[in-house]
Design a protein around this motif. Structure first.
Motif, PDB file in Angstrom:
ATOM      1  N   ASP A 128      -3.353  -5.146   2.436  1.00 53.44           N
ATOM      2  CA  ASP A 128      -3.075  -6.411   3.103  1.00 53.44           C
ATOM      3  C   ASP A 128      -1.736  -7.015   2.689  1.00 53.44           C
ATOM      4  OD1 ASP A 128      -4.968  -6.778   4.972  1.00 53.44           O
ATOM      5  OD2 ASP A 128      -5.912  -8.512   4.062  1.00 53.44           O
ATOM      6  N   ILE A 129      -1.483  -7.085   1.388  1.00 56.98           N
ATOM      7  CA  ILE A 129      -0.236  -7.697   0.925  1.00 56.98           C
ATOM      8  C   ILE A 129       0.955  -6.851   1.342  1.00 56.98           C
ATOM      9  CG2 ILE A 129       1.099  -8.279  -1.139  1.00 56.98           C
ATOM     10  CD1 ILE A 129      -1.423  -9.254  -2.435  1.00 56.98           C
ATOM     11  N   SER A 130       0.799  -5.540   1.301  1.00 55.85           N
ATOM     12  CA  SER A 130       1.885  -4.664   1.752  1.00 55.85           C
ATOM     13  C   SER A 130       2.163  -4.882   3.237  1.00 55.85           C
ATOM     14  CB  SER A 130       1.511  -3.203   1.497  1.00 55.85           C
ATOM     15  OG  SER A 130       1.293  -2.960   0.122  1.00 55.85           O
ATOM     16  N   TYR A 131       1.111  -5.057   4.034  1.00 59.24           N
ATOM     17  CA  TYR A 131       1.297  -5.324   5.454  1.00 59.24           C
ATOM     18  C   TYR A 131       1.944  -6.685   5.695  1.00 59.24           C
ATOM     19  CZ  TYR A 131      -1.489  -1.272   6.934  1.00 59.24           C
ATOM     20  OH  TYR A 131      -1.943   0.001   7.176  1.00 59.24           O
ATOM     21  N   MET A 165       9.318  -7.100  -0.691  1.00 62.69           N
ATOM     22  CA  MET A 165      10.702  -7.194  -0.237  1.00 62.69           C
ATOM     23  C   MET A 165      11.405  -5.845  -0.338  1.00 62.69           C
ATOM     24  SD  MET A 165      11.405 -10.243   0.842  1.00 62.69           S
ATOM     25  CE  MET A 165      13.189 -10.291   0.758  1.00 62.69           C
ATOM     26  N   LEU A 166      11.083  -5.064  -1.369  1.00 63.04           N
ATOM     27  CA  LEU A 166      11.685  -3.746  -1.532  1.00 63.04           C
ATOM     28  C   LEU A 166      11.215  -2.773  -0.466  1.00 63.04           C
ATOM     29  CD1 LEU A 166      11.521  -3.305  -5.408  1.00 63.04           C
ATOM     30  CD2 LEU A 166      13.543  -3.806  -4.017  1.00 63.04           C
ATOM     31  N   ASN A 167      10.056  -3.048   0.122  1.00 66.05           N
ATOM     32  CA  ASN A 167       9.506  -2.152   1.152  1.00 66.05           C
ATOM     33  C   ASN A 167      10.082  -2.419   2.528  1.00 66.05           C
ATOM     34  OD1 ASN A 167       7.898  -0.980  -0.759  1.00 66.05           O
ATOM     35  ND2 ASN A 167       6.101  -2.217  -0.297  1.00 66.05           N
ATOM     36  N   LYS A 168      11.061  -3.290   2.622  1.00 63.60           N
ATOM     37  CA  LYS A 168      11.654  -3.599   3.921  1.00 63.60           C
ATOM     38  C   LYS A 168      12.382  -2.384   4.495  1.00 63.60           C
ATOM     39  CE  LYS A 168      13.887  -7.400   4.435  1.00 63.60           C
ATOM     40  NZ  LYS A 168      14.853  -8.468   4.243  1.00 63.60           N
ATOM     41  N   THR A 192       7.505  -9.651   4.349  1.00 61.59           N
ATOM     42  CA  THR A 192       8.160 -10.904   3.966  1.00 61.59           C
ATOM     43  C   THR A 192       7.295 -12.128   4.258  1.00 61.59           C
ATOM     44  OG1 THR A 192       9.283 -10.926   6.107  1.00 61.59           O
ATOM     45  CG2 THR A 192      10.463  -9.951   4.266  1.00 61.59           C
ATOM     46  N   ALA A 193       6.296 -11.993   5.138  1.00 60.50           N
ATOM     47  CA  ALA A 193       5.410 -13.122   5.419  1.00 60.50           C
ATOM     48  C   ALA A 193       4.583 -13.514   4.199  1.00 60.50           C
ATOM     49  CB  ALA A 193       4.485 -12.785   6.586  1.00 60.50           C
ATOM     50  N   PHE A 194       4.532 -12.642   3.176  1.00 53.86           N
ATOM     51  CA  PHE A 194       3.821 -12.997   1.950  1.00 53.86           C
ATOM     52  C   PHE A 194       4.465 -14.193   1.266  1.00 53.86           C
ATOM     53  CE2 PHE A 194       3.018 -12.383  -2.652  1.00 53.86           C
ATOM     54  CZ  PHE A 194       1.637 -12.528  -2.626  1.00 53.86           C
ATOM     55  N   ALA A 195       5.724 -14.480   1.605  1.00 47.15           N
ATOM     56  CA  ALA A 195       6.389 -15.660   1.040  1.00 47.15           C
ATOM     57  C   ALA A 195       5.618 -16.937   1.357  1.00 47.15           C
ATOM     58  CB  ALA A 195       7.815 -15.763   1.570  1.00 47.15           C
ATOM     59  N   LEU A 196       4.916 -16.965   2.487  1.00 48.32           N
ATOM     60  CA  LEU A 196       4.109 -18.130   2.845  1.00 48.32           C
ATOM     61  C   LEU A 196       3.043 -18.401   1.792  1.00 48.32           C
ATOM     62  CD1 LEU A 196       3.410 -20.268   5.026  1.00 48.32           C
ATOM     63  CD2 LEU A 196       1.881 -18.575   6.033  1.00 48.32           C
ATOM     64  N   THR A 208       2.177 -12.821  -8.758  1.00 51.96           N
ATOM     65  CA  THR A 208       2.729 -13.260  -7.476  1.00 51.96           C
ATOM     66  C   THR A 208       4.222 -12.957  -7.350  1.00 51.96           C
ATOM     67  OG1 THR A 208       1.059 -14.998  -7.260  1.00 51.96           O
ATOM     68  CG2 THR A 208       3.050 -15.228  -5.942  1.00 51.96           C
ATOM     69  N   PRO A 209       5.060 -13.237  -8.355  1.00 59.27           N
ATOM     70  CA  PRO A 209       6.486 -12.887  -8.216  1.00 59.27           C
ATOM     71  C   PRO A 209       6.709 -11.383  -8.051  1.00 59.27           C
ATOM     72  CG  PRO A 209       6.172 -14.442 -10.017  1.00 59.27           C
ATOM     73  CD  PRO A 209       4.820 -13.970  -9.618  1.00 59.27           C
ATOM     74  N   GLU A 210       5.969 -10.566  -8.831  1.00 63.80           N
ATOM     75  CA  GLU A 210       6.124  -9.117  -8.706  1.00 63.80           C
ATOM     76  C   GLU A 210       5.664  -8.621  -7.337  1.00 63.80           C
ATOM     77  OE1 GLU A 210       4.833 -10.668 -11.210  1.00 63.80           O
ATOM     78  OE2 GLU A 210       5.950 -10.070 -13.008  1.00 63.80           O
TER      79      GLU A 210
END
Length: 521
Positions: free
Chosen positions: A345-348, A518-521, A351-355, A510-512
């Motif tokens: 889920d988090i990988s999917y 972001m690295l998976n972009k 960048t929306a995880f920033a929310l 959370t920061p990691e």
């Protein structure tokens, strides 16, 4: 200019292997495996050439299957990496007559193209006892490979405009997934319906020999059978198809090189959707957002499509063997597969995880919301798959056990996924990419992570599997109810424990987690 474009393609191909050691290792292993399989099949064809029945028909089917595979898979896999896509040359002003042929030739510089040519050349060795047929077979193999690659390039260019439409991407993925899953049963039905090999191979190869798929591949068979008029027809048709295809491809390539690529339109939404239906709490908000993913993100489609596909596959297997035992395992399998879906889920989110990170939502609310969304999607299919097989078969004694194991599988998968997704992330297809695309260098990490998650689920299910298995052999309804009770207790405890432990890891990392997505972009 043609030589420059070809050298550019070679340089891009070489540089692609330098991006990641994992990708390089994967390509080497995959290439060696494919080459080894081709070598083994070529040797088998060489030594058994005189004993192969229906040589002409088989070679026609092989060539047709290769062309069809190139025509279907790359155009539907919208995540295919086109390093020299014609639309990327829009701003350079290169003459169409020069760029078109150069890009067409560049399409042959790839590992799959080389393996295709080698494989078809190996298949043509079945004519080794006839020098004339062997020569025609080698030429037909090369011509068939050229036909396949040109057709692939043309269809990919034609599909470029459609890729901007999300519905097209979702539909093509669903069709490809269902085709891959159902290909085995379809072919098995065709073979079983025919009383002998000749009942289906001769008429099928005859039709394919007059199409672009098998026109060239049918030439050596016609020559070996002394059907010289038919051979001339196949040659003429193949030449006409190939010439027309090259004309269309060069024209489409030149046009695409001066036409800006279509822009993908952002999806529009009306109303609040699931946010209106679920509680106005952090957990409810996360669940509503996740439910939106389940219904609109094609990357979740694999988990959803497997629900109607599994019963069909198990029923077909049972109808062939007369044993429908696998039908009783649909509930646990659907529960594990759907529950496992939220492990990424988090990988999917990407960048929306920033929310989630910026709003400071608690780890428990994040974990619980994602679990709730998957539970709402999965509970009805799991209950139906657990109850209906025993009910239809009239074996009511097994329903409590099937229900207990199915619910335990779902709850265990949800609990383990809640922990693993907060601790381990891996590269997944980006939003808008094809769901079947594997990001470069992520294959090994993804495989090991998913294998570890699955093994953990299996070990945690052992306390429920023991009474279930004993009850299965003894036809004991009492043990079925024990399985049901054990499944509910164990599953509920693991879900709550997974939410609590996953929530703590989520808050600490959370920061990691934000950095990793972001690295998976």
């Amino acid at each position: 200019m043609v030589a420059h474009v070809l050298s550019l393609k070679l340089r891009l191909l070489a540089n692609g292997f330098k991006r990641s050691v994992g990708q390089l290792i994967g390509v080497i292993i995959g290439g060696l495996y494919a080459l080894g399989m081709i070598t083994m099949l070529t040797l088998a064809v060489w030594f058994a050439a005189d004993e192969i029945p229906f040589q002409g028909e088989i070679f026609t089917l092989i060539g047709s299957a290769v062309v069809l595979g190139w025509a279907i898979i790359p155009p539907l896999l919208t995540g295919v990496d086109l390093t020299l896509e014609p639309s990327r040359f829009v701003q350079f002003g290169i003459p169409e007559k020069t760029l078109g042929p150069a890009l067409v030739l560049a399409g042959f510089i790839s590992i799959p193209a080389v393996l295709t040519v080698v494989g078809l050349l190996g298949a043509s060795l079945m004519w080794r006892s006839d020098a004339g047929a062997l020569m025609l077979g080698l030429l037909a193999a090369v011509a068939t490979a050229v036909m396949a690659i040109l057709l692939c390039q043309y269809l990919v260019i034609m599909a470029t405009a459609l890729r901007a439409k999300r519905r097209f991407r979702e539909l093509t993925f669903a069709l490809l997934f269902l085709l891959l899953v159902g290909l085995g049963p379809i072919m098995a039905s065709v073979f079983s319906a025919a009383e002998s090999m000749g009942d289906w191979i001769h008429p099928l190869s005859t039709v394919l020999g007059y199409t672009p798929l098998g026109a060239f591949a049918a030439v050596p068979g016609a020559y070996a059978s002394a059907l010289y008029g038919q051979m001339a027809i196949h040659l003429a048709l193949g030449a006409a198809y190939l010439g027309g295809l090259y004309f269309l491809l060069a024209r489409a390539t030149a046009k695409a090189a001066i036409t800006p690529p279509p822009q993908q339109r952002a999806a529009t939404a009306k109303g609040l959707g699931f946010f209106k239906l679920l509680p106005a709490t952090p957990t409810g908000a996360v669940a509503a957002r996740a439910l939106t993913y389940w219904f609109k993100d094609p990357r979740y489609a694999v988990g959803v499509l497997i629900v109607p596909v599994l019963p069909l596959l198990f029923w077909f297997t049972g109808s062939q063997s007369g044993n429908y035992t696998m039908m009783y395992l649909m509930g646990p399998l659907i529960g594990i597969l759907l529950g496992f879906s939220i492990s990424a889920d988090i990988s999917y989110d990407n960048t929306a995880f920033a929310l989630h990170a910026l709003t400071g939502i608690s780890g428990r609310a994040d974990r619980a919301g994602r679990v709730l969304s998957c539970f709402l999607i999965a509970i009805i299919p799991v209950l139906a798959a657990a109850i209906l097989p025993g009910l239809i078969a009239g074996e009511l004694w097994r329903i409590p056990g099937d229900l207990g194991l199915s619910l335990a599988a779902l709850f265990v998968a949800l609990g383990v996924s809640s922990v693993s997704s907060a601790r381990y992330t891996y590269a997944v297809p980006l939003p808008g990419d094809n769901p079947m695309k594997t990001p470069p260098g992520s294959g090994m990490r993804m495989a090991l992570t998913q294998l570890g998650i699955m093994l953990t689920m299996g070990l945690l299910l052992i306390p429920v599997l023991i009474p279930y298995t004993i009850g299965w052999f003894q036809h004991s309804q009492v043990l079925g109810f024990i399985t049901l009770g054990a499944g509910l207790v164990l599953g509920t405890g693991l879900v709550l424990g997974g939410i609590a432990l996953g929530g703590k890891w989520y808050e600490k990392r959370t920061p990691e987690l934000m950095q990793s997505v972001m690295l998976n972009k």
